[in-house]
Design an enzyme around this catalytic site. Structure first.
Site, PDB file in Angstrom:
ATOM      1  N   HIS A   1      -0.333   3.522   0.017  1.00  0.00           N
ATOM      2  CA  HIS A   1       0.111   3.827   1.524  1.00  0.00           C
ATOM      3  C   HIS A   1      -0.455   5.154   2.181  1.00  0.00           C
ATOM      4  O   HIS A   1      -0.172   5.593   3.180  1.00  0.00           O
ATOM      5  CB  HIS A   1       1.406   3.564   1.768  1.00  0.00           C
ATOM      6  CG  HIS A   1       1.946   2.310   1.410  1.00  0.00           C
ATOM      7  ND1 HIS A   1       1.902   1.048   2.372  1.00  0.00           N
ATOM      8  CD2 HIS A   1       2.461   1.940   0.181  1.00  0.00           C
ATOM      9  CE1 HIS A   1       2.474   0.048   1.813  1.00  0.00           C
ATOM     10  NE2 HIS A   1       2.913   0.616   0.397  1.00  0.00           N
TER      11      HIS A   1
ATOM     12  N   SER B   1       6.852   2.704  -0.853  1.00  0.00           N
ATOM     13  CA  SER B   1       6.360   1.698  -0.088  1.00  0.00           C
ATOM     14  C   SER B   1       7.402   1.107   0.952  1.00  0.00           C
ATOM     15  O   SER B   1       7.291   0.604   1.850  1.00  0.00           O
ATOM     16  CB  SER B   1       5.678   0.671  -0.533  1.00  0.00           C
ATOM     17  OG  SER B   1       6.784  -0.018  -1.680  1.00  0.00           O
TER      18      SER B   1
ATOM     19  N   LYS C   1      -5.020  -2.148   2.631  1.00  0.00           N
ATOM     20  CA  LYS C   1      -4.097  -1.692   3.700  1.00  0.00           C
ATOM     21  C   LYS C   1      -4.943  -0.768   4.731  1.00  0.00           C
ATOM     22  O   LYS C   1      -5.491  -1.409   5.516  1.00  0.00           O
ATOM     23  CB  LYS C   1      -2.918  -0.948   2.707  1.00  0.00           C
ATOM     24  CG  LYS C   1      -2.032  -1.737   2.200  1.00  0.00           C
ATOM     25  CD  LYS C   1      -1.055  -1.357   1.136  1.00  0.00           C
ATOM     26  CE  LYS C   1      -0.199  -2.671   0.764  1.00  0.00           C
ATOM     27  NZ  LYS C   1       0.194  -2.150  -0.589  1.00  0.00           N
TER      28      LYS C   1
END
Ligand SMILES: *Cc1c(COP(=O)(O)O)cnc(C)c1O
Length: 386
Positions: A206, A178, A237
């Site tokens: 991610h 991250s 996200k």
């Protein structure tokens, strides 16, 4: 007893340049934002595909609220598990091509719940040193024997696995790190897990939506599949909403339903979020131009920053960290960029190792090539000025 101690600690934190401040976001999350009353182009979000304020997601959420109300009203095991949650779980499992999926309220809770449900006192955990805080906390809470290996060091992991006599072994790792943006060597990790009969938990917070031709994430990117994999991804996200899920074999999923405490002892998420996420999944799979645009912006940034006095880390993902070094220096650079109307978050210890304070530039399908040009120009100007 007074709180004077706390005030002293807070002053000490500020003196070391480590006190954090919240900014006030006064627009929807996007590439262009209004913050504390001013317009900025922002490189701060994990909304990698620009879906957080997509009208189709908003519409799906509104319809969902009209159909099922706003609150779920109960935990999943009592009476909070709705048809929307169920449909989303089925869709998520299919999306990442694993037998089953289970929704959690946040990624933090998914990691805590999965790790503590799967390993305990007599088991062993193997954890990359740069893993996300939620995996680290999960490891401690599980009380399993914790072995941390140097970042992506397969040799070190192999030695630790070879030396372990634990019955259950679980390797836990960010799939995309991250704060560095690099990828875990998933195929090689899987080989080691096969050789030493370990399970592999991949935190793809991610990668989900971003990696792979259809946005399937790290498994699609590396074209790997294995019954040893416990796949976790967040939905706040790239998917643009909130929540998280774990996908794995049916027995893993059933074990989590029966014993993951962060699943059991919490209210189910508002079903309207599942409706928004179903719309999001459809867009992620179909609108491949969003991932293509992101790749172009990443290339543009890399090219534009060559020759700058600060260097980008080696990353092929939307997370493009620029190493500045000192805490005070990174704050000065971030402030100078903000003066030029460009927001980039400064990341300091303990989130990253001491001496590696950085600007965590994150790109998004909501950015235009003009936005990235503005960032490049601002960085070159600030590099000369500070
Ligand atoms: C953001 C993040 C999480 C936590 O997810 P939330 O849904 O925000 O709680 C977990 N792991 C990684 C690697 C993350 O980046």
């Amino acid at each position: 007893m007074s709180f004077d101690d706390l005030a002293t600690d807070l002053s000490a934190l500020a003196a070391r340049g480590l006190r954090r401040q919240r900014r006030l976001l006064e627009s929807a999350q996007s590439a262009r934002v209004i913050v504390d009353g001013r317009d900025y182009v922002a490189f701060c979000s994990n909304d990698y595909l620009g879906l957080a304020a997509d009208p189709r997601l908003i519409e799906a959420a509104c319809n969902g609220a009209r159909n099922a109300g706003v609150g779920a009203g109960a935990s999943h095991l009592i009476l909070g598990h709705t048809a929307s949650h169920q449909r989303l779980e089925v869709a998520l499992a299919k999306f990442v091509q694993l037998p089953g999926a289970l929704l959690f309220s946040t990624g933090y809770m998914a990691n805590i719940g999965a790790v503590t449900a799967l390993v305990g006192r007599h088991d062993a955990l193997f954890s990359d040193k740069l893993n996300h805080a939620s995996l680290n906390d999960a490891a401690l809470l599980s009380r399993a024997n914790l072995k941390r290996y140097a970042h992506c060091d397969l040799g070190a992991l192999e030695r630790l696995l070879a030396a372990s006599t634990a019955q259950r072994k679980l390797v836990i790792t960010d799939a995309v790190f991250s704060m560095d943006g690099d990828l875990a060597p998933v195929p090689q990790l899987l080989d080691l897990c096969d050789r030493f009969d370990a399970w592999l938990l991949l935190d793809d917070a991610h990668g989900f939506g971003v990696l792979g031709a259809t946005g399937g994430g790290v498994l699609e990117h590396f074209k790997v599949a294995s019954p040893r994999i416990i796949y976790m991804a967040t939905l706040g996200k790239a998917a643009g909403v909130a929540g998280a899920f774990v996908a794995a074999s049916a027995d893993v999923i059933e074990t989590l339903i029966q014993s993951a405490r962060t699943y059991i002892y919490t209210t189910a998420t508002p079903p309207m979020l599942s409706d928004a996420l179903l719309a999001s999944l459809d867009i992620i799979a179909r609108e491949t131009w969003r991932r293509d645009l992101l790749s172009q912006l990443i290339m543009q940034l890399k090219t534009g920053l060559t020759g700058l006095r600060w260097q980008l880390m080696t990353s092929s993902t939307a997370i493009q960290p620029l190493i500045i070094g000192g805490n005070a220096e990174v704050m000065r650079v971030a402030a100078a960029l903000a003066e030029r109307g460009v927001l980039v978050p400064a990341i300091r210890p303990p989130t990253v190792p001491a001496g590696s304070a950085r600007l965590r530039i994150s790109l998004s399908g909501a950015h235009t090539s003009e936005d990235v040009d503005r960032l490049i120009e601002a960085l070159h100007a600030v590099a000369k000025a500070v």
